[in-house]
Design a protein around this motif. Structure first.
Motif, short mmCIF file in Angstrom:
data_model
loop_
_atom_site.label_atom_id
_atom_site.label_comp_id
_atom_site.label_asym_id
_atom_site.label_seq_id
_atom_site.Cartn_x
_atom_site.Cartn_y
_atom_site.Cartn_z
N CYS A 97 0.93 -1.18 -0.01
CA CYS A 97 0.03 -0.25 -0.08
C CYS A 97 0.83 1.16 0.15
CB CYS A 97 -0.88 0.03 1.25
SG CYS A 97 -0.06 -0.11 2.74
N ASN A 98 0.40 2.29 0.03
CA ASN A 98 1.05 3.64 0.04
C ASN A 98 1.28 4.19 1.57
OD1 ASN A 98 0.85 3.55 -2.86
ND2 ASN A 98 -1.25 4.53 -2.71
N VAL A 99 2.43 3.90 2.19
CA VAL A 99 2.46 4.08 3.46
C VAL A 99 3.42 5.64 3.57
CG1 VAL A 99 3.58 3.54 5.76
CG2 VAL A 99 2.61 1.74 4.01
N TYR A 100 2.59 6.50 4.12
CA TYR A 100 3.04 8.02 4.62
C TYR A 100 3.39 7.87 5.98
CZ TYR A 100 1.34 9.02 -0.13
OH TYR A 100 0.98 9.13 -1.38
N LEU A 101 4.38 8.62 6.32
CA LEU A 101 4.86 8.80 7.77
C LEU A 101 4.69 10.04 7.90
CD1 LEU A 101 8.35 6.70 7.96
CD2 LEU A 101 5.90 5.97 8.37
N LYS A 102 3.83 10.26 8.99
CA LYS A 102 3.63 11.75 9.67
C LYS A 102 4.59 11.92 10.42
CE LYS A 102 1.85 15.89 9.89
NZ LYS A 102 2.17 17.01 8.86
N ARG A 103 5.59 13.00 10.14
CA ARG A 103 6.84 13.07 10.89
C ARG A 103 6.67 13.78 12.22
NH1 ARG A 103 11.47 11.42 8.56
NH2 ARG A 103 12.36 11.52 10.80
N GLU A 104 5.69 13.87 13.13
CA GLU A 104 5.70 14.66 14.42
C GLU A 104 7.04 14.58 15.25
OE1 GLU A 104 3.28 16.96 15.46
OE2 GLU A 104 3.44 16.77 13.23
N ASP A 105 8.01 13.36 14.84
CA ASP A 105 9.01 13.56 15.57
C ASP A 105 10.00 14.50 15.33
OD1 ASP A 105 9.08 11.90 13.01
OD2 ASP A 105 11.22 11.60 13.30
N LEU A 106 9.69 15.24 14.14
CA LEU A 106 10.51 16.47 13.47
C LEU A 106 9.87 17.70 14.07
CD1 LEU A 106 11.48 15.25 10.06
CD2 LEU A 106 12.71 15.06 12.04
N GLN A 107 8.93 17.59 14.90
CA GLN A 107 8.21 18.69 15.28
C GLN A 107 9.16 19.57 16.32
OE1 GLN A 107 5.98 21.65 15.30
NE2 GLN A 107 4.48 20.17 14.70
N LEU A 108 8.80 20.85 16.60
CA LEU A 108 9.34 21.40 17.67
C LEU A 108 9.11 20.54 19.07
CD1 LEU A 108 8.39 25.28 17.12
CD2 LEU A 108 10.38 24.07 16.33
N CYS A 109 10.23 20.57 19.67
CA CYS A 109 10.14 19.47 20.89
C CYS A 109 10.10 18.27 20.47
CB CYS A 109 8.95 20.17 21.93
SG CYS A 109 9.20 21.68 22.51
N ARG A 110 10.39 17.99 19.30
CA ARG A 110 10.42 16.62 18.85
C ARG A 110 9.04 15.68 19.16
NH1 ARG A 110 16.33 15.09 21.21
NH2 ARG A 110 17.44 16.76 20.44
N SER A 111 7.89 16.40 19.27
CA SER A 111 6.64 15.67 19.44
C SER A 111 5.61 16.55 19.09
CB SER A 111 6.56 15.42 21.01
OG SER A 111 5.28 14.91 21.22
N PHE A 112 4.42 15.87 18.86
CA PHE A 112 3.02 16.64 18.60
C PHE A 112 2.68 17.25 19.61
CE2 PHE A 112 1.55 12.63 20.60
CZ PHE A 112 0.45 13.16 21.31
N LYS A 113 2.86 16.89 20.98
CA LYS A 113 2.48 17.72 22.04
C LYS A 113 2.29 19.18 22.12
CE LYS A 113 1.10 14.10 24.81
NZ LYS A 113 -0.21 14.01 25.57
N ILE A 114 3.31 19.65 21.47
CA ILE A 114 3.30 21.14 21.27
C ILE A 114 1.86 21.93 20.83
CG2 ILE A 114 4.55 21.15 19.21
CD1 ILE A 114 4.99 23.70 21.73
N ARG A 115 1.48 21.21 19.90
CA ARG A 115 0.06 21.57 19.09
C ARG A 115 -0.83 21.66 20.34
NH1 ARG A 115 -0.03 20.34 13.61
NH2 ARG A 115 1.69 19.33 12.85
N GLY A 116 -1.32 20.64 21.10
CA GLY A 116 -2.28 20.88 21.99
C GLY A 116 -1.88 22.03 23.10
N ALA A 117 -0.53 21.69 23.58
CA ALA A 117 -0.08 22.74 24.71
C ALA A 117 -0.72 24.26 24.25
CB ALA A 117 1.30 22.53 24.96
N LEU A 118 0.04 24.31 23.27
CA LEU A 118 -0.03 25.65 22.58
C LEU A 118 -1.46 26.31 22.18
CD1 LEU A 118 2.68 26.32 19.98
CD2 LEU A 118 2.36 27.93 21.86
#
Length: 319
Positions: free
Chosen positions: A36-57
Motif C-alpha cells: 500500500c502507500n505508506v506515509y509517515l507523518k513526521r511529528e518526531d521532527l516537530q518542535l520539541c520532537r513531539s506533537f504535544k506542542i500543538r495541544g499545549a499551545l
C-alpha cells in the motif's frame, strides 16, 4: 462540544506561527512491504520532537489572557511543549514529572524552560504525578494545562489532520494512544471530511487502558506492568478522550514491548529515523493489521510518528 472543521481551522490559525508544519513522507520500503502507500507523518521532527506542542499551545494561547501562571503534569513530551510555550509567551510555569521520566526528556525540559526552577519530579507513574500537579494548581490558583483531557488540547492535536488532508485523502490513519488526545483530535477532524477513513489506535500491552475501557464500556484504571513506553503509559485515559475514541476509533491494538523495540531498531537501521517507544506504536499497529495482506493495494495509509525523544542510552535495552 461540537468539534467542527471551523474550530480545527481556527485552532490551526492560532498556533501555526509557533509550530513546524511537519512532513508527510511516502516511505517506499514500507509501501513495498505492506502493499500500500505508506506515509509517515513526521511529528518526531516537530518542535520539541513531539506533537504535544500543538495541544499545549492551543490551550495556553486561549487561556493566556486569564492567567499568567500555568501548571502541567506530563510523562515528558507534553512538559516540553508547555516549557517551550511558557518561554516564548513569557508565562510562569510549574512542571510536574514522574520520577521515572527518562533523563533525556528531563534535560530537554530544563533547557526549554531556561532553568531547573519550577520542575518537580514526583510520583512513580503519570497518574500519581497528575494528582500532585492538580492539587498544586488548585492551591496556587494556576491554570492547569491537561496533557489530553481538554477540548482545546484535543483541537490542537487534531491540527495534524489538517496537514495530512492537505496532501492526501487517507484510507487509514494509525496513531498511538496514551491518554487519547492525539487520536481523539485526528479522528474527529477526519470525520468532518470523510466517513471512509479507518482510524486505528495502538497502545502498549503493558498498559492498554483505552482498549480495555472500550471493551468493558466503562472508564477503567489499569495498573501498568512497566513504564518502558513512557509516552503512552497512562493508567486512566481521559473522560473526553474515552467518549470520543469509543465512537471514532475503528480498531485498537495492544502491542508487546518486543515488537515495539523491533520497529524502533528497523526505523533506525533502514530509514535513519529515531523514535521513542511511543513514537513507534503506529507502525506496530500497521505491522499487525497489514501483515500477510494483499487487499490493501493502492490504499493511502498514514502512520503518525508521534515523538522522537529517545535517550541514546536506552538502545542497549531496546536491542
Amino acid at each position: 462540544m461540537n468539534y467542527t472543521i471551523d474550530k480545527f481551522r481556527k485552532t490551526y490559525q492560532n498556533i501555526s506561527k509557533y509550530i513546524k508544519k511537519t512532513p508527510l513522507e511516502l516511505n517506499e520500503r514500507l509501501s513495498k512491504k505492506y502493499n500500500c502507500n505508506v506515509y509517515l507523518k513526521r511529528e518526531d521532527l516537530q518542535l520539541c520532537r513531539s506533537f504535544k506542542i500543538r495541544g499545549a499551545l492551543s490551550k495556553i494561547l486561549k487561556q493566556n489572557q486569564h492567567n499568567n501562571h500555568i501548571v502541567c503534569a506530563s510523562a515528558g513530551n507534553h512538559a516540553q511543549g508547555v516549557a517551550y510555550s511558557s518561554q516564548i509567551l513569557n508565562i510562569k510555569s510549574d512542571i510536574f514529572l514522574p520520577v521515572t521520566t527518562p533523563m533525556q526528556k528531563v534535560n530537554r525540559i530544563k533547557y526549554l524552560n531556561g532553568s531547573s526552577d519550577g520542575i518537580h519530579l514526583v510520583g512513580n507513574n503519570f497518574n500519581e504525578c497528575l494528582e500532585v500537579a492538580l492539587d498544586y494548581s488548585n492551591k496556587n490558583n494556576a491554570n492547569f494545562i491537561h496533557p489530553y483531557d481538554d477540548v482545546d488540547v484535543i483541537l490542537g492535536q487534531g491540527t495534524i489532520g489538517i496537514e495530512i488532508f492537505e496532501n492526501i485523502t487517507p484510507d487509514y490513519i494509525f496513531g498511538g494512544i496514551g491518554g487519547g488526545g492525539l487520536m481523539s483530535g485526528v479522528s474527529l477532524h477526519s470525520k468532518n471530511l470523510t466517513n471512509k477513513c479507518i482510524h486505528v489506535g495502538v497502545e502498549p500491552k503493558s498498559c492498554p487502558s483505552m482498549k480495555l475501557s472500550i471493551e468493558k464500556k466503562e472508564l477503567l484504571t489499569i495498573k501498568p506492568k512497566d513504564n518502558f513506553v513512557d509516552g503512552a503509559t497512562v493508567s486512566k485515559v481521559g473522560n473526553l478522550t474515552f467518549n470520543i475514541c469509543k465512537e471514532t476509533i475503528d480498531y485498537i491494538y495492544d502491542i508487546e514491548i518486543g515488537k515495539i523495540c523491533e520497529i524502533m531498531i528497523e526505523l533506525y537501521q533502514e530509514d535513519g529515523i529515531i523514535v521513542e517507544p511511543a513514537g513507534a506504536l503506529a507502525l506496530c499497529g500497521l505491522d499487525v493489521m497489514f501483515s500477510n495482506s494483499t487487499k490493501n493495494i493502492d490504499k493511502n495509509v498514514v502512520c503518525i510518528l508521534s515523538g522522537g525523544n529517545n535517550d541514546i542510552s536506552r538502545y542497549p535495552d531496546v536491542i
